[in-house]
Design a protein around this motif. Structure first.
Motif, short mmCIF file in Angstrom:
data_model
loop_
_atom_site.label_atom_id
_atom_site.label_comp_id
_atom_site.label_asym_id
_atom_site.label_seq_id
_atom_site.Cartn_x
_atom_site.Cartn_y
_atom_site.Cartn_z
N THR A 134 93.51 64.64 95.64
CA THR A 134 92.66 65.72 96.13
C THR A 134 92.17 66.50 94.91
N GLY A 176 96.59 67.96 111.21
CA GLY A 176 98.04 68.18 111.19
C GLY A 176 98.82 66.87 111.23
N ASP A 227 90.45 69.38 99.60
CA ASP A 227 91.89 69.69 99.62
C ASP A 227 92.66 68.84 100.62
N THR A 258 104.93 72.25 109.69
CA THR A 258 104.57 71.48 108.49
C THR A 258 105.71 71.11 107.56
N CYS A 273 95.47 61.91 99.38
CA CYS A 273 95.11 61.59 100.76
C CYS A 273 94.63 60.15 100.83
N HIS A 290 102.31 65.69 99.61
CA HIS A 290 102.26 67.13 99.38
C HIS A 290 102.84 67.50 98.02
N ALA A 345 100.58 72.34 99.17
CA ALA A 345 99.24 71.75 99.08
C ALA A 345 99.28 70.23 99.21
N ARG A 346 98.14 69.68 99.57
CA ARG A 346 97.98 68.23 99.71
C ARG A 346 97.46 67.70 98.37
N HIS A 388 99.20 61.86 109.04
CA HIS A 388 98.46 62.95 109.68
C HIS A 388 97.56 62.39 110.78
N THR A 409 92.49 68.80 103.84
CA THR A 409 92.76 69.41 105.14
C THR A 409 92.01 68.74 106.28
N SER A 410 91.01 67.94 105.98
CA SER A 410 90.26 67.23 107.02
C SER A 410 91.12 66.18 107.72
#
Length: 175
Positions: free
Chosen positions: A37, A89, A83, A160, A169, A149, A165-166, A74, A85-86
């Motif tokens: 990321t 969860g 980052d 979580t 990905c 992470h 932070a990620r 996820h 986040t797309s």
């Protein structure tokens, strides 16, 4: 879902591969290339092989800070956000609380911790029960995101694990 050591299933995996070479049908596999990321250097490859009742996971990740890192499947196979986040969860089709995959109650996307050595390299070999690649059941991971992470997973903080932070990905796809 529980996880178990890779060693007992190695024989089964080799048998499946041998059957594939004999034309008897091969293992169902998938792979997720991990990309860093924004601002991070972590990358690697995670391979998945479906076995009876679960999936063998073979992860090789580089570019991490030494120490423990949360590692999760996820819900979305989308790494378009800088980052990560797309990816949404944690994958949790059974509606369980976040937790340690060695215990009964946890998200299907909860995985054992990645532990990076002094050079930032981490390897993980395990089997996670309840997951599939073939599309059977609610544990299908194909098309899901895979996140590494920055911090350790405390296996307690909801939803979580307080993993931070990620840093990498990837998207799980069949081969």
């Amino acid at each position: 879902m529980k996880f178990r050591s890779l060693v007992p299933t190695l024989s089964a995996t080799l048998l499946i591969a041998a059957c594939s070479n004999l034309g008897l049908g091969g293992p169902i596999t998938a792979e997720a290339p991990l990309a860093p990321t924004k601002g991070n250097t972590a990358s690697g490859t995670v391979k998945f092989t479906e076995v009876g009742g679960g999936v063998v996971i073979d992860a090789q990740v580089t570019g991490l800070a030494p120490g423990k890192h949360g590692f999760h499947i996820h819900e979305k196979g989308d790494c378009s956000a800088p980052d990560g986040t797309s990816a949404g969860g944690h994958f949790n089709p059974t509606g369980k609380q976040h937790g340690d995959p060695a215990k009964a109650d946890h998200h299907l996307g909860d995985m054992p911790m990645l532990v990076a050595d002094a050079n930032g390299n981490a390897k993980l070999g395990t089997v996670l029960e309840g997951l599939t690649i073939s599309g059977k059941g609610n544990g299908n991971i194909v098309g899901r995101g895979l996140i590494v992470h920055a911090a350790p997973d405390d296996f307690a903080t909801q939803p979580t694990g307080n993993s931070g932070a990620r840093v990498a990905c990837g998207v799980i796809a069949t081969k």
